[in-house]
Design a protein around this motif. Structure first.
Motif, PDB file in Angstrom:
ATOM      1  N   UNK A  19       0.815  -1.215   0.000  1.00 50.01           N
ATOM      2  CA  UNK A  19       0.000   0.000   0.000  1.00 50.01           C
ATOM      3  C   UNK A  19       0.849   1.265   0.000  1.00 50.01           C
ATOM      4  N   UNK A  20       1.951   1.340   0.792  1.00 51.19           N
ATOM      5  CA  UNK A  20       2.755   2.570   0.729  1.00 51.19           C
ATOM      6  C   UNK A  20       3.394   2.801  -0.626  1.00 51.19           C
ATOM      7  N   UNK A  21       3.453   1.761  -1.465  1.00 52.59           N
ATOM      8  CA  UNK A  21       4.077   1.896  -2.793  1.00 52.59           C
ATOM      9  C   UNK A  21       3.048   2.093  -3.900  1.00 52.59           C
ATOM     10  N   UNK A  22       1.844   2.569  -3.547  1.00 52.95           N
ATOM     11  CA  UNK A  22       0.807   2.767  -4.565  1.00 52.95           C
ATOM     12  C   UNK A  22       1.261   3.792  -5.593  1.00 52.95           C
ATOM     13  N   UNK A  36      -8.210  -0.211  -5.022  1.00 54.64           N
ATOM     14  CA  UNK A  36      -8.551  -0.650  -3.676  1.00 54.64           C
ATOM     15  C   UNK A  36      -8.908  -2.140  -3.633  1.00 54.64           C
ATOM     16  N   UNK A  37      -9.350  -2.701  -4.778  1.00 57.97           N
ATOM     17  CA  UNK A  37      -9.693  -4.120  -4.846  1.00 57.97           C
ATOM     18  C   UNK A  37      -8.588  -4.972  -5.456  1.00 57.97           C
ATOM     19  N   UNK A  38      -7.481  -4.369  -5.821  1.00 58.74           N
ATOM     20  CA  UNK A  38      -6.375  -5.112  -6.398  1.00 58.74           C
ATOM     21  C   UNK A  38      -5.658  -5.905  -5.320  1.00 58.74           C
ATOM     22  N   UNK A  39      -5.241  -7.106  -5.661  1.00 58.14           N
ATOM     23  CA  UNK A  39      -4.509  -7.943  -4.709  1.00 58.14           C
ATOM     24  C   UNK A  39      -3.214  -7.291  -4.265  1.00 58.14           C
ATOM     25  N   UNK A  40      -2.648  -6.481  -5.131  1.00 56.39           N
ATOM     26  CA  UNK A  40      -1.357  -5.867  -4.851  1.00 56.39           C
ATOM     27  C   UNK A  40      -1.455  -4.797  -3.776  1.00 56.39           C
ATOM     28  N   UNK A 195       2.942 -11.572  -5.943  1.00 57.29           N
ATOM     29  CA  UNK A 195       2.521 -10.229  -5.494  1.00 57.29           C
ATOM     30  C   UNK A 195       3.487  -9.620  -4.494  1.00 57.29           C
ATOM     31  N   UNK A 196       4.253 -10.455  -3.798  1.00 57.46           N
ATOM     32  CA  UNK A 196       5.166  -9.939  -2.790  1.00 57.46           C
ATOM     33  C   UNK A 196       6.271  -9.072  -3.389  1.00 57.46           C
ATOM     34  N   UNK A 197       6.476  -9.126  -4.698  1.00 52.56           N
ATOM     35  CA  UNK A 197       7.469  -8.263  -5.336  1.00 52.56           C
ATOM     36  C   UNK A 197       7.014  -6.812  -5.392  1.00 52.56           C
ATOM     37  N   UNK A 224      -3.413  -8.339 -11.299  1.00 49.37           N
ATOM     38  CA  UNK A 224      -3.712  -8.425  -9.873  1.00 49.37           C
ATOM     39  C   UNK A 224      -5.131  -7.981  -9.554  1.00 49.37           C
ATOM     40  N   UNK A 225      -5.783  -7.297 -10.485  1.00 53.74           N
ATOM     41  CA  UNK A 225      -7.177  -6.908 -10.240  1.00 53.74           C
ATOM     42  C   UNK A 225      -8.152  -7.905 -10.848  1.00 53.74           C
ATOM     43  N   UNK A 226      -7.969  -8.231 -12.128  1.00 58.25           N
ATOM     44  CA  UNK A 226      -8.836  -9.204 -12.788  1.00 58.25           C
ATOM     45  C   UNK A 226      -7.963 -10.379 -13.227  1.00 58.25           C
ATOM     46  N   UNK A 227      -7.793 -11.331 -12.321  1.00 62.31           N
ATOM     47  CA  UNK A 227      -6.936 -12.482 -12.602  1.00 62.31           C
ATOM     48  C   UNK A 227      -7.586 -13.397 -13.628  1.00 62.31           C
ATOM     49  N   UNK A 228      -6.798 -14.102 -14.456  1.00 62.15           N
ATOM     50  CA  UNK A 228      -7.384 -15.051 -15.416  1.00 62.15           C
ATOM     51  C   UNK A 228      -8.192 -16.131 -14.702  1.00 62.15           C
TER      52      UNK A 228
END
Length: 440
Positions: A19-22, A36-40, A195-197, A224-228
């Protein structure tokens, strides 16, 4: 062994937040709601989740699918071991064809309904496996309707244009290899980057990129928002399994044991001149099996025309017009078409099949307009929606409540059209080989 320990709840020491890296507003094409709904950026990230390790309770729910696979493998091993023990005890040889009814072969096919049913239980896929593979391909296209299945459509055209069974068998290993690589590639796309990257994908780096979430979903790109949708791979796996079994059928057709037991799979057009015809005359209906044959070979043609007419009349569009014209054109011949030479019959049937394939591929390509650019199409190209009957058959691209079904250029229900195209394909493919004429 199931671990009885209860999982630790809450954020672990290995969890982290992106979140701090948005990114700034102009450095991403994500909307604030999507961000806000992205996994990242939604919440804490556990690097172990990317490797398939998740905290859950109870532990049985975590491993139940693995236990199910283990039970099936054990059951298969028990069945095969029991069969092997029984054959060795009674000094029996294992059947070469690996069938259910070992005493049923091609010569028993015309002896009655029971023998016919047993024969098809043994060799149904041997006889109609190729058609089943075609239907599975159409099913994959209809279930997904995105960029990836365009490749399936291209392969379907390439295989059908070969026409001869020997040419298709020569091409089949390459098709099987393509499906294996294609399935692995799609699986890697579903896994995506860790996602941890805290690094988003390149198609999200700038607001100037003309790409949105719906377009990413249609291209089947990782996001990360709309995954396959990973469940789509189930249909691809079922197709791969059918294609692999059909490869075995092509290999079995070359062996003498299978030819004697199951018969010959031939597409020769000069069988009418062959003096040796093993099929008895069923026109006079001396048994219930003869009556079933008469229904299939005499009235299946009319059933096909009914399905073609329903496919064309279900939705009024330029594609439906082609089905109606084909239906009325074939009605001019009636049953007289079956008395034409084999090549003349198959030319008309090939034209109808290739038109059906063209419609399926065109519908899939036009799904880019009906699923991704639906609002622009309703505002500016309402005539195109009505002309091509543009519908989005896959959920998740847009909020259907916001898109008025009855408004100007509205998108109607797509299920009847999809079922019509699939049913038309189902009816046309079994009629590809000309039936063997009965001997007098």
């Amino acid at each position: 062994m199931v671990n009885p320990l209860h999982p630790i709840r809450g954020e672990g020491a290995d969890s982290q937040r992106c979140s701090p890296l948005q990114p700034l507003y102009n450095s991403t094409n994500l909307t604030p709601e999507e961000m806000s709904n992205s996994t990242l950026y939604h919440g804490p990230l556990d690097p172990a989740n990317w490797f398939g390790i998740r905290k859950g309770s109870p532990s049985l729910g975590y491993i139940q699918n693995h236990l199910l696979v283990l039970v099936l493998l054990v059951l298969e091993a028990v069945v095969y071991r029991r069969q092997e023990y029984y054959r060795k005890k009674h000094q029996l040889a294992a059947p070469v064809t690996e069938t259910i009814f070992e005493d049923i072969s091609r010569e028993h096919l015309d002896q009655g309904l029971v023998s016919c049913a047993k024969y098809f239980l043994n060799y149904f896929y041997y006889k109609f496996g190729l058609e089943i593979c075609f239907l599975m391909t159409v099913n994959v296209i209809g279930q997904r309707m995105n960029f990836m299945v365009i490749l399936h459509g291209c392969w379907l055209v390439v295989i059908l244009t070969r026409r001869r069974r020997a040419a298709i068998a020569h091409l089949w290993p390459k098709y099987c290899l393509f499906l294996v690589i294609f399935l692995i590639t799609q699986y890697l796309l579903c896994v995506g980057m860790p996602p941890a990257l805290c690094v988003d994908y390149p198609w999200r780096w700038s607001r100037n990129l003309p790409i949105n979430s719906a377009f990413i979903k249609w291209l089947y790109l990782p996001d990360f928002f709309v995954a396959p949708t990973s469940t789509h791979l189930i249909n691809d796996f079922m197709l791969l399994m059918c294609v692999a079994q059909q490869w075995r059928v092509f290999e079995a057709e070359r062996t003498e044991e299978w030819l004697q037991a199951a018969g010959e799979n031939t597409d020769r057009l000069d069988l009418e001149r062959d003096s040796h015809n093993p099929t008895p005359n069923f026109i006079h209906c001396r048994s219930y099996l003869d009556m079933a044959k008469v229904v299939v070979f005499r009235y299946l043609f009319w059933l096909v025309l009914v399905v073609v007419f329903i496919t064309g009349a279900t939705r009024i569009s330029v594609f439906g017009l082609g089905y109606l014209l084909a239906c009325f054109y074939l009605l001019l011949f009636g049953t007289g078409m079956q008395r034409k030479p084999a090549r003349a019959r198959l030319v008309l049937w090939d034209c109808l099949i290739f038109y059906n394939i063209t419609v399926i591929i065109s519908k899939n390509m036009l799904s880019l307009l009906s699923c991704v650019f639906v609002h622009q199409m309703q505002d500016n190209f309402c005539w195109a929606i009505q002309l091509f009957s543009l519908v989005c058959t896959v959920k998740g691209y847009y909020d259907r409540e916001l898109v008025a079904l009855g408004g100007r250029g509205g998108l109607g229900a797509a299920l009847p059209a999809l079922v019509g195209f699939w049913g038309c394909k189902f009816e046309l493919l079994p009629d590809l080989p000309a039936p063997l004429p009965p001997s007098q």
